[in-house]
Structure formats: structure tokens, C-alpha cells
Design an enzyme around this catalytic site. Structure first.
Site, mmCIF file in Angstrom:
data_model
loop_
_atom_site.group_PDB
_atom_site.id
_atom_site.type_symbol
_atom_site.label_atom_id
_atom_site.label_comp_id
_atom_site.label_asym_id
_atom_site.label_seq_id
_atom_site.Cartn_x
_atom_site.Cartn_y
_atom_site.Cartn_z
ATOM 1 N N LYS A 133 68.734 47.470 -22.744
ATOM 2 C CA LYS A 133 68.326 46.108 -23.115
ATOM 3 C C LYS A 133 68.587 45.180 -21.932
ATOM 4 O O LYS A 133 69.701 45.063 -21.460
ATOM 5 C CB LYS A 133 69.114 45.643 -24.345
ATOM 6 C CG LYS A 133 68.913 44.154 -24.685
ATOM 7 C CD LYS A 133 69.678 43.744 -25.943
ATOM 8 C CE LYS A 133 69.619 42.233 -26.166
ATOM 9 N NZ LYS A 133 70.387 41.796 -27.348
ATOM 10 N N ASP A 185 70.518 35.195 -23.292
ATOM 11 C CA ASP A 185 70.115 35.109 -24.700
ATOM 12 C C ASP A 185 70.675 33.834 -25.334
ATOM 13 O O ASP A 185 71.831 33.789 -25.736
ATOM 14 C CB ASP A 185 70.625 36.344 -25.458
ATOM 15 C CG ASP A 185 70.247 36.309 -26.937
ATOM 16 O OD1 ASP A 185 69.374 35.501 -27.311
ATOM 17 O OD2 ASP A 185 70.829 37.109 -27.709
ATOM 18 N N LYS A 241 71.723 29.795 -30.743
ATOM 19 C CA LYS A 241 73.131 30.140 -30.979
ATOM 20 C C LYS A 241 73.998 28.889 -30.918
ATOM 21 O O LYS A 241 73.631 27.911 -30.279
ATOM 22 C CB LYS A 241 73.611 31.112 -29.882
ATOM 23 C CG LYS A 241 73.024 32.497 -29.959
ATOM 24 C CD LYS A 241 73.605 33.386 -28.865
ATOM 25 C CE LYS A 241 73.033 34.787 -28.940
ATOM 26 N NZ LYS A 241 73.438 35.528 -30.133
ATOM 27 N N ASP A 261 73.908 39.860 -21.671
ATOM 28 C CA ASP A 261 73.011 40.509 -22.636
ATOM 29 C C ASP A 261 72.062 41.507 -21.969
ATOM 30 O O ASP A 261 71.196 42.081 -22.624
ATOM 31 C CB ASP A 261 72.242 39.450 -23.438
ATOM 32 C CG ASP A 261 71.957 39.900 -24.863
ATOM 33 O OD1 ASP A 261 72.621 40.834 -25.330
ATOM 34 O OD2 ASP A 261 71.056 39.315 -25.496
ATOM 35 N N ASP A 320 66.790 35.217 -32.737
ATOM 36 C CA ASP A 320 68.000 35.689 -32.065
ATOM 37 C C ASP A 320 68.169 37.211 -32.196
ATOM 38 O O ASP A 320 68.998 37.806 -31.524
ATOM 39 C CB ASP A 320 69.224 34.967 -32.631
ATOM 40 C CG ASP A 320 70.432 35.063 -31.726
ATOM 41 O OD1 ASP A 320 70.272 35.528 -30.568
ATOM 42 O OD2 ASP A 320 71.531 34.676 -32.153
ATOM 43 N N GLU A 337 66.406 39.392 -30.896
ATOM 44 C CA GLU A 337 65.361 39.644 -29.893
ATOM 45 C C GLU A 337 65.480 41.007 -29.239
ATOM 46 O O GLU A 337 64.493 41.561 -28.769
ATOM 47 C CB GLU A 337 65.377 38.543 -28.826
ATOM 48 C CG GLU A 337 66.371 38.724 -27.665
ATOM 49 C CD GLU A 337 67.831 38.740 -28.100
ATOM 50 O OE1 GLU A 337 68.114 38.244 -29.206
ATOM 51 O OE2 GLU A 337 68.677 39.267 -27.352
ATOM 52 N N ARG A 393 66.071 44.024 -30.454
ATOM 53 C CA ARG A 393 65.292 45.065 -31.130
ATOM 54 C C ARG A 393 63.792 44.861 -30.907
ATOM 55 O O ARG A 393 63.034 45.837 -30.871
ATOM 56 C CB ARG A 393 65.658 45.109 -32.622
ATOM 57 C CG ARG A 393 65.403 43.827 -33.363
ATOM 58 C CD ARG A 393 66.180 43.728 -34.659
ATOM 59 N NE ARG A 393 67.603 43.460 -34.436
ATOM 60 C CZ ARG A 393 68.512 43.316 -35.399
ATOM 61 N NH1 ARG A 393 68.143 43.430 -36.664
ATOM 62 N NH2 ARG A 393 69.766 43.068 -35.118
#
Ligand code: BES
Ligand code: MN
Ligand code: ZN
Length: 509
Positions: free
Chosen positions: A265, A270, A277, A288, A347, A349, A351
Site C-alpha cells: 500500500k 492519508d 481524520k 501510510d 478513509d 482508501e 482497500r
């Protein structure tokens, strides 16, 4: 760091500091420590008998030799209980020694555990070098005056037994290649979001490919569109930074079995997007892309070790920000395999972009696919910083990862993928949703919900590692920085590949 292996008698070696490991409760040291004790006229045993040094794990003591030996100082490192000693203990002791000796710049050590500890010699030497390199790691790039801050520059490993020398050399070299690859992953993950957007991550992957003789291809936004990668494109929409898919390839000299694909990933920052967030701790979302960093580090190691395996690294790279163009909750994405996804939470994101990479992996007809992702806060709630969540659809692959975890101390803990979890990704308007939470209900099995979503896009032996907890700020291990990226995954995956390569070689002979 310069690393040397020499044959000789430690009582005659010239060095700033000579490192010796002492098990708990030892009163009369044997082996190398015994020889040093005799050279120092019993100073060591006196210390141990009077309880000035207990041999507790993490304990250190510096002793001046007052010219009774060419070594200027002896650095004692506590190894803890002998019965519990393992390769992890070697890494921790070596990292502790590296901290204690940083002001000397140079250190001489024996291979802890290879003698009385009865660990395999090459593995113990590898662990000494890994622990030293990882324990000396600092992210200094943005600190004024830190260019010349104290750090270990040279490690010398001494062994008196000529027979053990070649095993120590082989292990030390492996340790250096792997340790440096972990440090590369740490450097990448520690880089702030602004200085490592997707195109810069791709740039770094290109540099790595040139240095390491890997193949590298970067799919641009247009190419992503042509491939139908709507997850990556969707998440990227809120950002000014164009996304990309990085493809790294290690080809063995002779064509072997089908490839192993590693997916990381690569969300370079993020913010959560429109489902933004909270402000507290958001700076940690620069990590991230730790999964991507681990894949790059592992690809480096695979090339440097010259593994006789076909390995492919895939990194979907994107920044997740809110803007007037950003993906909105309720939007529906259509993937290349026809599957539609309702984005209930922007959020979730990770996946969304991993789904594209998992579909793309199919092109390579892989033997196995492993993805690493800082996917869910829920996984950190479940396992803390001590293990990554492990999911998958193939028993053999899962067990091999557990074995590699045992060897490397990069722990994994298997969590279930029950059919019933599918209700956590149900959608009324699309085939599935990316994060379904009924109003007012408490969250359930968040890490498994992420994994079961990914499973929808998989059609080969597959394992998923949720590294949200293990990727950063681990303060329970001497070789991990309490603040910053750990490089988790590089040693685990490299161990898995090394093991696989040995079987490959064995099956041929
Ligand atoms: N990158 C985060 C997960 C994360 C959280 C990693 C904390 C490291 C530390 C991920 O993209 C995320 O935001 N996940 C959501 C999923 C939820 C919306 C279903 C989460 O964990 O809250
Ligand atoms: Mn997120
Ligand atoms: Zn994320």
C-alpha cells in the site's frame, strides 16, 4: 557501515571497544569472556561475583582495560536468560551494543549465541549485523548539525575458530544486505508526505532499479485509466499529485517457476479525504506507504542476494486528500473485473487501491501474492505493536509466513476470514461497500472487514498483512526506533523468499 570479519584472538585485537555478551546469573565467564577475564586479571569475574553486572537483557557496562589488552574498553551487554536466548536476543544485544558504542564510532564484537547459545553460526552472524545496522539507524536528513552526529562507522567481527569463519562471513554479508534494505524502507517511510508524493516514490523506485539491476515500469495516470484502475484514480482525485502504479521485477538468471508478487500500500499521505481524520496524530499518516516501502526494501534484498526466484513488486501510489474534486461518500467505483464498490467512507482508501493491484497481479499468473498494508486502526487495537495481522486463503503460504516470522522476530498473528464477515462489506446499491457501519452501531472486526474486502479481488494463493501497528513507533525492541518507521516486512518477506529459494535449489539437485 563498514563490516569486517577477521580470524584471531580477541585478547590481542586493537579496538576502541570490544563487545561481550553475558547471560544472566553468570559468575565465572567462559569462552571469549573467560579469555578477556584472564587478560584483565580477573576484573570481569570480580564484577560479576559482586553483582555489579547481572546480565539482564538490555544491561550495559563499559570497562576500561588500562592497557592490559590492546582493546581500549570492554563493553558488556546483558543477554538475559540463557534458556530463552534466540536470534531475536542476538539482534537486540547487538542493537544495544551499537547504541552504547556510538560515541566510539568503531566496535569489535564476537558472534553472540554461536558458542554457548548454540544458535546456527551463520544465522547468529547475520543477526549480529542486522541488529547493529538497525540499532544504529537514525533518520537524520532534516536535522541541522546532525550530519556529524555520533554514529557507529565500523563493525569488526572476531572469531578464533578458523572452521567457523566462512559461515560467519556468509551470514554477515546476508545481514548487511538485508539490514541495508530495511534501512532503505525506513528512509522511505520516514520521508514526509510533501517530499515523497507518488511521483517521487516512483522516482526512488527507478533509482533503486538502476542500482540493484531490477526492472522498473511506472504506469501513469493515462495507463491506469486504460487498465480500468478506478480505485487508484478515485482516491487520487482529491489530490493535485498524480497517482501511479510502480512495477518492480527481479528476474533470476535462469527462468524458474511462476512469480511471487508482493504488493505494498503506497498512500503517501492519508488525510482520510472527505471522510477526514481528526487532527490529532494525523502527521503519522505519512507512514501510510510503509507497505510500499517494505516491498521496495524486499525487492532490493532479493536482487542483492541474487535469489533464483522470479519476484514482482507492485505499489499503487496515491495521496488521499479532500478537495472540490475528491471522491465523495456514496460514490460508486467500477473495477476492471466488473465488480462495483460503493465508497461509504473515503478513509477506507487502502482497500480501494489494493483492489486494483490485486486484479492487476492476475496478469502475472502468480504462484503466490502477499500484500502489506497499513490498512486498519482496528488491527493495531487488536494486536498492538507486537504483531501484524495475517489473513489469507492458502494454508501453506500462511504457515510459511509464520515460520519466517519465527526466524526474524517480525511477528504475525493469524486472524480469521469467516464467511459471515461478508456482511461487513454489504451494499444496497453496489456489489460491495468499502466500509459499512450502521448508524450508531459499534465497529466490529475492522481488520477482518478490510481483509474480506481484499479477498473479493483475489484468484490465487494469497496472504494479507495488516501492518498498521508494526510499521512505526515500536519502543519494545532495541533494534526498532521508538519514534519513526521500523521497516517491518523487509526481513519477514526476505526470509520467506530465502527459504523458498533454498527449497527451489534443493528440489533441483
Ligand atoms: N491508514 C489508515 C489506517 C491506519 C490507522 C494506519 C492508524 C496506521 C495507524 C487507513 O487508511 C484507515 O483510515 N482506515 C480506517 C478504516 C475505516 C474507515 C473502515 C480506520 O482504521 O479507521
Ligand atoms: Mn484511511
Ligand atoms: Zn490509509
Amino acid at each position: 557501515m563498514e563490516i569486517q570479519v577477521v580470524q584471531g584472538d580477541i585478547t590481542t585485537i586493537q579496538t576502541e571497544a570490544l563487545c561481550l555478551g553475558i547471560f544472566r546469573g553468570v559468575r565465572a565467564p567462559g569462552g571469549a569472556a573467560g579469555a578477556v577475564d584472564r587478560a584483565l586479571g580477573g576484573a570481569l569475574s570480580a564484577l560479576l561475583q559482586e553483582g555489579d553486572f547481572e546480565g539482564e537483557k538490555g544491561e550495559t557496562l563499559v570497562l576500561r582495560t588500562d592497557q592490559k589488552m590492546p582493546a581500549k574498553r570492554v563493553l558488556l551487554i546483558g543477554l538475559g536468560e540463557r534458556e530463552k536466548f534466540s536470534l531475536e536476543g542476538v539482534r537486540e544485544a547487538s542493537a544495544t551494543a551499537a547504541h552504547a558504542a556510538s560515541r566510539f564510532r568503531e566496535l569489535t564484537t564476537i558472534v553472540h549465541g554461536a558458542g554457548i547459545g548454540s544458535l546456527p553460526t551463520d544465522a547468529a552472524a547475520q543477526a549480529v549485523v542486522e541488529g547493529t545496522l538497525l540499532g544504529s539507524y537514525r533518520f537524520r536528513k532534516y536535522r541541522q548539525g546532525d550530519e556529524d552526529s555520533k554514529a557507529l562507522e565500523r563493525l569488526q567481527i572476531v572469531e578464533s575458530d578458523r572452521e567457523k569463519l566462512s559461515a560467519i562471513k556468509a551470514g554477515a554479508e546476508r545481514g548487511q544486505l538485508i539490514g541495508e534494505s530495511v534501512c532503505l524502507a525506513r528512509d522511505l517511510a520516514n520521508e514526509p508526505g510533501a517530499s515523497l508524493p507518488p511521483r517521487e516514490l516512483a522516482e526512488r523506485a527507478g533509482m533503486l532499479a538502476r542500482e540493484s539491476k531490477l526492472e522498473c515500469r511506472v504506469l501513469t495516470e493515462e495507463e491506469l485509466a486504460a487498465e480500468g484502475m478506478s480505485g487508484i484514480l478515485g482516491v487520487a482525485r482529491g489530490s493535485e499529485e498524480p497517482p501511479c502504479l510502480i512495477v518492480l521485477e527481479h528476474l533470476p538468471q535462469k527462468k524458474t517457476q511462476a512469480p511471487i508478487v508482493l504488493i505494498g500500500k503506497g498512500v503517501t499521505f492519508d488525510s482520510g479525504g472527505i471522510s477526514i481524520k481528526p487532527r490529532e496524530g494525523m502527521e503519522a499518516m505519512k507512514y501510510d506507504m510503509a507497505g510500499a516501502a517494505a516491498v521496495l526494501g524486499t525487492m532490493r534484498a532479493a536482487a542483492a542476494l541474487g535469489l533464483p526466484l522470479h519476484v514482482i513488486g507492485l505499489v499503487p501510489a496515491v495521496e488521499n486528500l479532500p478537495s472540490g474534486r475528491a471522491l465523495k461518500p456514496g460514490d460508486i467505483l467500477r473495477y476492471a473485473n466488473g465488480k462495483t464498490v460503493e465508497v461509504t467512507n473515503t478513509d477506507a482508501e487502502g482497500r480501494l487501491i489494493l483492489a486494483d493491484a490485486l486484479i492487476y497481479a492476475q496478469h502475472f499468473h502468480p504462484r503466490a501474492v502477499i500484500d502489506l498494508a497499513t490498512l486498519t486502526g482496528a488491527c493495531m487495537v487488536a494486536l498492538g505493536k507486537e504483531a501484524a495481522g495475517l489473513f489469507g486463503n492458502n494454508r501453506d503460504l500462511l504457515e510459511k509466513l509464520k515460520e519466517a516470522a519465527q526466524m526474524t522476530g517480525e511477528r504475525v498473528w493469524e486472524l480469521p476470514l469467516y464467511e459471515e464477515y461478508k456482511k461487513l462489506i454489504q451494499s444496497e446499491v453496489a456489489d460491495i461497500g468499502n466500509s459499512v457501519l450502521a448508524k450508531g452501531s459499534t465497529p466490529q472486526a475492522g481488520a477482518a472487514a478490510g481483509a474480506i474486502f481484499l479477498q473479493e479481488f483475489v484468484s490465487y494463493p494469497w496472504a494479507h498483512l495488516d501492518i498498521a501497528g508494526t510499521a512505526q513507533n515500536v519502543d519494545t525492541r532495541a533494534y526498532c526506533p521508538a519514534k519513526g518507521a521500523t521497516g517491518y516486512g523487509v526481513r519477514l518477506l526476505t526470509q520467506l523468499l530465502l527459504h523458498d529459494a533454498r527449497q527451489e535449489l534443493a528440489s533441483k539437485s
